[in-house]
Design a protein around this motif. Structure first.
Motif, PDB file in Angstrom:
ATOM      1  N   ALA A 185      -2.963   3.402   3.561  1.00 17.43           N
ATOM      2  CA  ALA A 185      -3.525   2.060   3.434  1.00 17.43           C
ATOM      3  C   ALA A 185      -4.731   2.026   2.510  1.00 17.43           C
ATOM      4  O   ALA A 185      -5.142   0.937   2.067  1.00 17.43           O
ATOM      5  CB  ALA A 185      -3.904   1.522   4.814  1.00 17.43           C
ATOM      6  N   SER A 186      -5.305   3.185   2.205  1.00 17.94           N
ATOM      7  CA  SER A 186      -6.461   3.220   1.302  1.00 17.94           C
ATOM      8  C   SER A 186      -6.055   3.133  -0.156  1.00 17.94           C
ATOM      9  O   SER A 186      -6.926   3.088  -1.035  1.00 17.94           O
ATOM     10  CB  SER A 186      -7.261   4.504   1.524  1.00 17.94           C
ATOM     11  OG  SER A 186      -6.473   5.640   1.240  1.00 17.94           O
ATOM     12  N   CYS A 187      -4.759   3.110  -0.449  1.00 16.80           N
ATOM     13  CA  CYS A 187      -4.257   2.979  -1.820  1.00 16.80           C
ATOM     14  C   CYS A 187      -3.486   1.665  -1.934  1.00 16.80           C
ATOM     15  O   CYS A 187      -2.425   1.507  -1.310  1.00 16.80           O
ATOM     16  CB  CYS A 187      -3.356   4.159  -2.192  1.00 16.80           C
ATOM     17  SG  CYS A 187      -2.585   4.000  -3.825  1.00 16.80           S
ATOM     18  N   ARG A 188      -3.984   0.733  -2.711  1.00 17.25           N
ATOM     19  CA  ARG A 188      -3.340  -0.563  -2.885  1.00 17.25           C
ATOM     20  C   ARG A 188      -2.426  -0.523  -4.096  1.00 17.25           C
ATOM     21  O   ARG A 188      -2.783   0.014  -5.151  1.00 17.25           O
ATOM     22  CB  ARG A 188      -4.382  -1.669  -3.053  1.00 17.25           C
ATOM     23  CG  ARG A 188      -3.813  -3.076  -2.884  1.00 17.25           C
ATOM     24  CD  ARG A 188      -4.886  -4.117  -2.991  1.00 17.25           C
ATOM     25  NE  ARG A 188      -4.352  -5.443  -2.722  1.00 17.25           N
ATOM     26  CZ  ARG A 188      -5.000  -6.580  -2.978  1.00 17.25           C
ATOM     27  NH1 ARG A 188      -6.216  -6.515  -3.495  1.00 17.25           N
ATOM     28  NH2 ARG A 188      -4.456  -7.741  -2.705  1.00 17.25           N
ATOM     29  N   VAL A 204      -6.262   2.299  -6.586  1.00 16.13           N
ATOM     30  CA  VAL A 204      -5.532   1.072  -6.915  1.00 16.13           C
ATOM     31  C   VAL A 204      -4.510   1.411  -7.986  1.00 16.13           C
ATOM     32  O   VAL A 204      -4.851   2.012  -9.019  1.00 16.13           O
ATOM     33  CB  VAL A 204      -6.478  -0.041  -7.413  1.00 16.13           C
ATOM     34  CG1 VAL A 204      -5.685  -1.301  -7.755  1.00 16.13           C
ATOM     35  CG2 VAL A 204      -7.536  -0.358  -6.368  1.00 16.13           C
ATOM     36  N   TYR A 264      -6.920  -8.590  -7.213  1.00 15.75           N
ATOM     37  CA  TYR A 264      -7.661  -7.342  -7.024  1.00 15.75           C
ATOM     38  C   TYR A 264      -8.912  -7.577  -6.181  1.00 15.75           C
ATOM     39  O   TYR A 264      -9.210  -6.789  -5.269  1.00 15.75           O
ATOM     40  CB  TYR A 264      -8.038  -6.762  -8.383  1.00 15.75           C
ATOM     41  CG  TYR A 264      -9.057  -5.658  -8.296  1.00 15.75           C
ATOM     42  CD1 TYR A 264      -8.707  -4.387  -7.858  1.00 15.75           C
ATOM     43  CD2 TYR A 264     -10.385  -5.887  -8.651  1.00 15.75           C
ATOM     44  CE1 TYR A 264      -9.645  -3.377  -7.769  1.00 15.75           C
ATOM     45  CE2 TYR A 264     -11.330  -4.884  -8.565  1.00 15.75           C
ATOM     46  CZ  TYR A 264     -10.954  -3.633  -8.124  1.00 15.75           C
ATOM     47  OH  TYR A 264     -11.889  -2.645  -8.023  1.00 15.75           O
ATOM     48  N   GLN A 280     -13.814   3.597  -7.319  1.00 19.16           N
ATOM     49  CA  GLN A 280     -12.399   3.712  -7.002  1.00 19.16           C
ATOM     50  C   GLN A 280     -11.684   4.469  -8.124  1.00 19.16           C
ATOM     51  O   GLN A 280     -12.247   4.761  -9.174  1.00 19.16           O
ATOM     52  CB  GLN A 280     -11.770   2.318  -6.820  1.00 19.16           C
ATOM     53  CG  GLN A 280     -12.312   1.536  -5.643  1.00 19.16           C
ATOM     54  CD  GLN A 280     -11.747   0.127  -5.611  1.00 19.16           C
ATOM     55  OE1 GLN A 280     -11.624  -0.539  -6.635  1.00 19.16           O
ATOM     56  NE2 GLN A 280     -11.402  -0.338  -4.414  1.00 19.16           N
ATOM     57  N   HIS A 329     -10.135   0.261  -0.119  1.00 19.47           N
ATOM     58  CA  HIS A 329      -9.160   0.972  -0.955  1.00 19.47           C
ATOM     59  C   HIS A 329      -9.920   1.886  -1.918  1.00 19.47           C
ATOM     60  O   HIS A 329     -10.781   1.429  -2.677  1.00 19.47           O
ATOM     61  CB  HIS A 329      -8.295  -0.010  -1.748  1.00 19.47           C
ATOM     62  CG  HIS A 329      -7.611  -1.029  -0.894  1.00 19.47           C
ATOM     63  ND1 HIS A 329      -8.071  -2.319  -0.771  1.00 19.47           N
ATOM     64  CD2 HIS A 329      -6.512  -0.949  -0.097  1.00 19.47           C
ATOM     65  CE1 HIS A 329      -7.278  -2.990   0.050  1.00 19.47           C
ATOM     66  NE2 HIS A 329      -6.337  -2.182   0.474  1.00 19.47           N
ATOM     67  N   SER A 330      -9.588   3.155  -1.867  1.00 20.27           N
ATOM     68  CA  SER A 330     -10.183   4.118  -2.790  1.00 20.27           C
ATOM     69  C   SER A 330      -9.345   4.299  -4.043  1.00 20.27           C
ATOM     70  O   SER A 330      -9.846   4.795  -5.056  1.00 20.27           O
ATOM     71  CB  SER A 330     -10.367   5.475  -2.098  1.00 20.27           C
ATOM     72  OG  SER A 330      -9.108   5.978  -1.650  1.00 20.27           O
ATOM     73  N   GLY A 344      -8.950  -7.761  -2.144  1.00 25.26           N
ATOM     74  CA  GLY A 344      -9.035  -6.583  -1.290  1.00 25.26           C
ATOM     75  C   GLY A 344     -10.465  -6.329  -0.863  1.00 25.26           C
ATOM     76  O   GLY A 344     -11.385  -6.392  -1.682  1.00 25.26           O
ATOM     77  N   THR A 362       0.852  -1.191   0.000  1.00 27.36           N
ATOM     78  CA  THR A 362       0.000   0.000   0.000  1.00 27.36           C
ATOM     79  C   THR A 362       0.883   1.235   0.000  1.00 27.36           C
ATOM     80  O   THR A 362       2.102   1.156   0.177  1.00 27.36           O
ATOM     81  CB  THR A 362      -0.928   0.026   1.221  1.00 27.36           C
ATOM     82  OG1 THR A 362      -0.137   0.127   2.418  1.00 27.36           O
ATOM     83  CG2 THR A 362      -1.789  -1.227   1.289  1.00 27.36           C
TER      84      THR A 362
END
Length: 274
Positions: free
Chosen positions: A106-109, A140, A129, A170, A137-138, A132, A83
Motif C-alpha cells: 500500500a506504500s506504493c501508489r 509512485v 497525485y 518519495q 506512499h514512499s 494521496g 497500489t
C-alpha cells in the motif's frame, strides 16, 4: 458558360444554398445537437452578420478550440488507480516475499493514464497525485505507455510532480514510450527513474520494497545477533514468541540471585531481551 446564365438565376442559387444551410444548422439540428454546440452556431452567425465573415470564422475557430479542450479535460484520463498490494509484476516471488509485498504494497501508489496529455489532462494527473495523503506512499509509479502523446505545455505541470516527489522524499518511476523519452528528458532528478514497460516498473518497485525488508532484517539481527542461527523467518518468529521484551535504563536491575541484587552497569542496557 456563366456569362450566358442570368445573374438573377445565379443569385437565386446562392440564396437557396445559403437559406438551406441556415435551415439545416439552425432548425433541423436544433434537436440533435447539444444545446451548447447549437448556441455556438448561433453565436458564429451573429458575429458574421455583425462583424463580417472573417471575424465570425475566427470566433468560431476559437470557440471550437476552447470547447474541445474543456470537453477533453472532462474525459477520464486515469486508466488504473491502485497500489502494489493488489497490482504485481509477472516476476515469481517466494511466499515470504509475497507476504511482505502484500503487507507493505500500500506504500506504493500505481497510476496508468491514456489519451493525449495536454495542459488540462496534466492538471488532472497532478490533482490525482496530490490526492494521496502525504507520507502514505514512499513510491509512485506513473505509466504513460498508453498515452498517444503529450503537449509541451503539460511538461511544466509534470515538473511540479517531480518537485513535490523530491520534497516528500518519495521515489518516482515513470513508464515512457520511445516518443515520450525526449519530452521527459528535462525531468531528470535523483528521485525519478524510468522504465520501458509497466511490468518492469512494477518489478522495480517490488525490488525497492524487498530491499527495505532486507534492511529491516539486518537491523533486527544487529540488535539480536543470536537470532542469526535460525534458518528462516518462521523459526525466528516461533522462538520470539517465548521471549518477553524488557527495556531497562542504565543502572536498573535486570535479574538477581539470592543475596544482594546485581546491577546493570552498562550504558547500553536499553533494548535487552530476557
Amino acid at each position: 458558360m456563366l456569362a450566358w446564365i442570368p445573374k438573377v438565376a445565379l443569385g437565386s442559387l446562392v440564396l437557396y444554398l445559403g437559406v438551406t444551410m441556415l435551415r439545416n444548422w439552425l432548425i433541423d439540428l436544433r434537436h440533435t445537437l447539444p444545446r451548447v454546440e447549437w448556441l455556438q452556431v448561433v453565436a458564429i452567425l451573429v458575429c458574421i452578420v455583425a462583424f463580417g465573415y472573417v471575424t465570425g470564422f475566427l470566433a468560431g475557430l476559437l470557440a471550437a478550440c476552447i470547447f474541445f479542450v474543456v470537453n477533453y479535460s472532462r474525459m477520464p484520463a486515469t486508466r488504473l488507480d491502485s497500489t502494489l498490494a493488489t497490482v504485481r509484476s509477472s516476476v515469481i516471488r517466494s511466499v515470504a516475499d509475497q507476504a511482505w509485498l502484500t503487507q507493505t504494497g500500500a506504500s506504493c501508489r500505481v497510476g496508468r493514464f491514456e489519451g493525449f496529455v495536454f495542459f488540462g489532462v496534466a492538471h488532472s494527473i497532478y490533482d490525482w497525485y496530490c490526492a494521496g495523503p502525504e507520507g502514505a506512499h514512499s513510491i509512485v509509479v506513473l505509466d504513460f505507455s498508453k498515452t498517444r502523446g503529450i503537449d509541451h505545455s503539460a511538461v511544466s505541470v509534470l515538473e511540479k510532480i517531480v518537485r513535490t516527489v523530491a520534497r516528500r522524499r518519495q521515489r518516482l518511476i515513470l513508464v515512457l514510450g520511445d516518443e515520450l523519452r525526449t519530452v521527459f528528458r528535462a525531468l531528470s532528478s535523483p528521485a525519478v527513474e524510468t522504465a520501458g514497460s509497466f511490468d518492469a516498473a512494477l518489478e522495480r518497485a517490488e525490488d525497492i520494497l524487498l530491499a527495505q525488508r532486507s534492511a529491516e532484517e539486518s537491523r533486527a539481527l544487529s540488535v539480536h545477533p543470536a537470532l542469526a542461527v535460525f534458518a528462516g523467518d518462521a523459526d525466528r518468529e516461533a522462538f520470539l514468541r517465548y521471549l518477553r521484551e524488557v527495556r531497562l535504563a542504565a543502572g536498573e536491575t535486570l535479574f538477581g540471585r539470592a543475596g544482594p541484587p546485581t546491577r546493570c552497569t552498562s550504558s547500553k542496557a536499553d533494548g535487552w531481551r530476557s
